[in-house]
Design a protein around this motif. Structure first.
Motif, PDB file in Angstrom:
ATOM      1  N   THR A 160      -5.321   9.007  -5.813  1.00  0.00           N
ATOM      2  CA  THR A 160      -6.544   8.507  -5.171  1.00  0.00           C
ATOM      3  C   THR A 160      -7.071   7.236  -5.836  1.00  0.00           C
ATOM      4  O   THR A 160      -7.903   6.535  -5.258  1.00  0.00           O
ATOM      5  N   TYR A 161      -6.579   6.955  -7.032  1.00  0.00           N
ATOM      6  CA  TYR A 161      -7.092   5.758  -7.726  1.00  0.00           C
ATOM      7  C   TYR A 161      -6.017   4.932  -8.424  1.00  0.00           C
ATOM      8  O   TYR A 161      -6.308   3.837  -8.928  1.00  0.00           O
ATOM      9  N   GLY A 181      -3.233  14.841 -12.958  1.00  0.00           N
ATOM     10  CA  GLY A 181      -2.381  15.434 -11.926  1.00  0.00           C
ATOM     11  C   GLY A 181      -2.073  14.406 -10.850  1.00  0.00           C
ATOM     12  O   GLY A 181      -2.857  13.472 -10.611  1.00  0.00           O
ATOM     13  N   ALA A 182      -0.961  14.575 -10.168  1.00  0.00           N
ATOM     14  CA  ALA A 182      -0.509  13.605  -9.171  1.00  0.00           C
ATOM     15  C   ALA A 182      -1.479  13.433  -8.007  1.00  0.00           C
ATOM     16  O   ALA A 182      -1.741  12.316  -7.549  1.00  0.00           O
ATOM     17  N   ALA A 183      -2.024  14.553  -7.508  1.00  0.00           N
ATOM     18  CA  ALA A 183      -2.921  14.489  -6.348  1.00  0.00           C
ATOM     19  C   ALA A 183      -4.141  13.628  -6.619  1.00  0.00           C
ATOM     20  O   ALA A 183      -4.549  12.795  -5.795  1.00  0.00           O
ATOM     21  N   VAL A 184      -4.735  13.825  -7.776  1.00  0.00           N
ATOM     22  CA  VAL A 184      -5.925  13.051  -8.128  1.00  0.00           C
ATOM     23  C   VAL A 184      -5.529  11.618  -8.488  1.00  0.00           C
ATOM     24  O   VAL A 184      -6.196  10.652  -8.089  1.00  0.00           O
ATOM     25  N   ALA A 185      -4.465  11.473  -9.239  1.00  0.00           N
ATOM     26  CA  ALA A 185      -4.011  10.137  -9.641  1.00  0.00           C
ATOM     27  C   ALA A 185      -3.734   9.260  -8.424  1.00  0.00           C
ATOM     28  O   ALA A 185      -4.012   8.046  -8.430  1.00  0.00           O
ATOM     29  N   GLN A 216      -9.933   5.363  -3.476  1.00  0.00           N
ATOM     30  CA  GLN A 216     -11.380   5.390  -3.596  1.00  0.00           C
ATOM     31  C   GLN A 216     -11.923   3.958  -3.708  1.00  0.00           C
ATOM     32  O   GLN A 216     -11.174   3.009  -3.943  1.00  0.00           O
ATOM     33  N   TYR A 217     -13.224   3.829  -3.505  1.00  0.00           N
ATOM     34  CA  TYR A 217     -13.898   2.526  -3.559  1.00  0.00           C
ATOM     35  C   TYR A 217     -13.726   1.888  -4.928  1.00  0.00           C
ATOM     36  O   TYR A 217     -13.954   2.512  -5.961  1.00  0.00           O
ATOM     37  N   ASN A 264       0.859  -1.188   0.000  1.00  0.00           N
ATOM     38  CA  ASN A 264       0.000   0.000   0.000  1.00  0.00           C
ATOM     39  C   ASN A 264       0.897   1.239   0.000  1.00  0.00           C
ATOM     40  O   ASN A 264       2.094   1.153  -0.289  1.00  0.00           O
ATOM     41  N   LYS A 265       0.366   2.365   0.333  1.00  0.00           N
ATOM     42  CA  LYS A 265       1.146   3.603   0.245  1.00  0.00           C
ATOM     43  C   LYS A 265       2.254   3.669   1.296  1.00  0.00           C
ATOM     44  O   LYS A 265       3.263   4.336   1.098  1.00  0.00           O
ATOM     45  N   THR A 266       2.056   2.971   2.403  1.00  0.00           N
ATOM     46  CA  THR A 266       3.072   2.969   3.456  1.00  0.00           C
ATOM     47  C   THR A 266       4.134   1.899   3.213  1.00  0.00           C
ATOM     48  O   THR A 266       5.323   2.131   3.447  1.00  0.00           O
TER      49      THR A 266
END
Length: 317
Positions: free
Chosen positions: A221-222, A215-219, A279-280, A142-144
């Motif tokens: 999230t999914y 963009g990175a911020a939105v990318a 996101q779901y 995951n992200k961590t």
């Protein structure tokens, strides 16, 4: 009355008659004896024939009885073998059911260089094996917790020979998937793997494409950054159409309510964005084994791996 005296000739004739009569009587007696003996012989012969026939019949009957007994024993033996075979088959079915359960067991944890990393906030052991993180024996990406760049599935169903593949997923996962696919198909549902394993290098292109688009911020999230994608583990896949609409289809509903029975979990449950960092995704299934999947199912209120283990999913920067 005076008795008449016979002449010598008359006496001779009379004597001859008596002799002839006696001879005839003797001959008759001999004939009778011969006939009697002959009749007794015939009678004995007939009795012998009868006895012979009777004995033959008894022998044949005995033989037939033995044959019948032999046949009966063979039938009995066959029945016994059939029963034994049935029992074995039943055992095989039972074994197969057990096999199914074992097929739905957690993925195999690889051996190798192991480093203890303490415990999670909920007390689960954290280990680093060959550079990858395992929590309570479950591989985490995951992200961590990132995967090494050269990480590939450790127990693939088919050899990893491409950057993107639906055949080199984990062997245990594939067995469970085939069972789930069969059951879904029997219900008239059409589910299929749209995206399976992705290498680190392949994910570089995927992620960069989304960053360029949104963009990175939105990318973030999914889409996962390279090394942080579960697809690199070979323990997950995306089903059918990778769209939010999948959750409303019969396939999406069935998968949501039944995938845990086969050892799969909805990896990014609805409303758990803050825990998972994504996101779901109703179409994204992760294989963890039926025991853990059942706990994560949580009677229909799916938990994320992050919530269950007490870990985070946040990029360091």
């Amino acid at each position: 009355m005076t008795k008449r005296r016979l002449t010598r000739r008359q006496r001779q004739v009379r004597r001859n008659r008596i002799i002839l009569a006696c001879a005839a009587a003797a001959l008759l007696i001999i004939i009778i004896v011969i006939i009697s003996v002959s009749m007794k012989g015939c009678s004995k012969s007939k009795n012998a024939d009868k006895n012979g026939k009777s004995t033959t019949a008894k022998v044949e009957e005995s033989t037939q009885t033995k044959e019948n007994e032999s046949t009966s024993e063979e039938v009995s033996s066959t029945d016994t073998n059939t029963d034994t075979s049935s029992a074995i088959m039943s055992g095989e079915v039972s074994s197969h059911a057990s096999s199914d359960s074992s097929e739905f067991a957690p993925p195999v944890v690889p051996s190798g260089n192991t480093v203890s990393k303490g415990t999670t906030s909920k007390g689960f052991q954290i280990q680093e094996i060959n550079g990858a993180t395992y929590i309570d024996g479950v591989l985490i990406a995951n992200k961590t917790y990132a995967l090494p760049q050269d990480f590939i599935p450790t127990n693939p169903d088919q050899p990893v020979n491409a950057d993107r593949s639906s055949t080199c997923l984990d062997k245990t996962l594939m067995s469970a998937w085939n069972t789930m696919l069969k059951d879904a198909t029997a219900k008239g549902l059409n589910i299929y793997i749209a995206s399976g394993y992705r290498s680190y290098n392949y994910q570089v292109n995927v992620y960069n494409r989304y960053v360029k688009s949104d963009g990175a911020a939105v990318a973030d999230t999914y889409s996962s950054r390279p090394g942080n994608s579960e697809h690199q583990t070979g323990l997950c896949f995306d089903l059918n159409t990778i769209e939010d609409s999948f959750q409303y289809t019969n396939e999406g509903k069935w998968v949501n309510d039944n995938c845990y029975k086969y050892g799969f979990c909805i990896r990014f449950p609805k409303g758990k964005d803050s825990a998972t960092g994504y996101q779901y995704e109703s179409w994204h299934l992760r294989y963890v084994g039926v025991d853990l999947a059942t706990k994560l199912y949580n009677n229909g209120d799916w938990l994320s791996l992050e919530e269950y283990f007490g870990i985070t999913s946040q990029y360091p920067n």
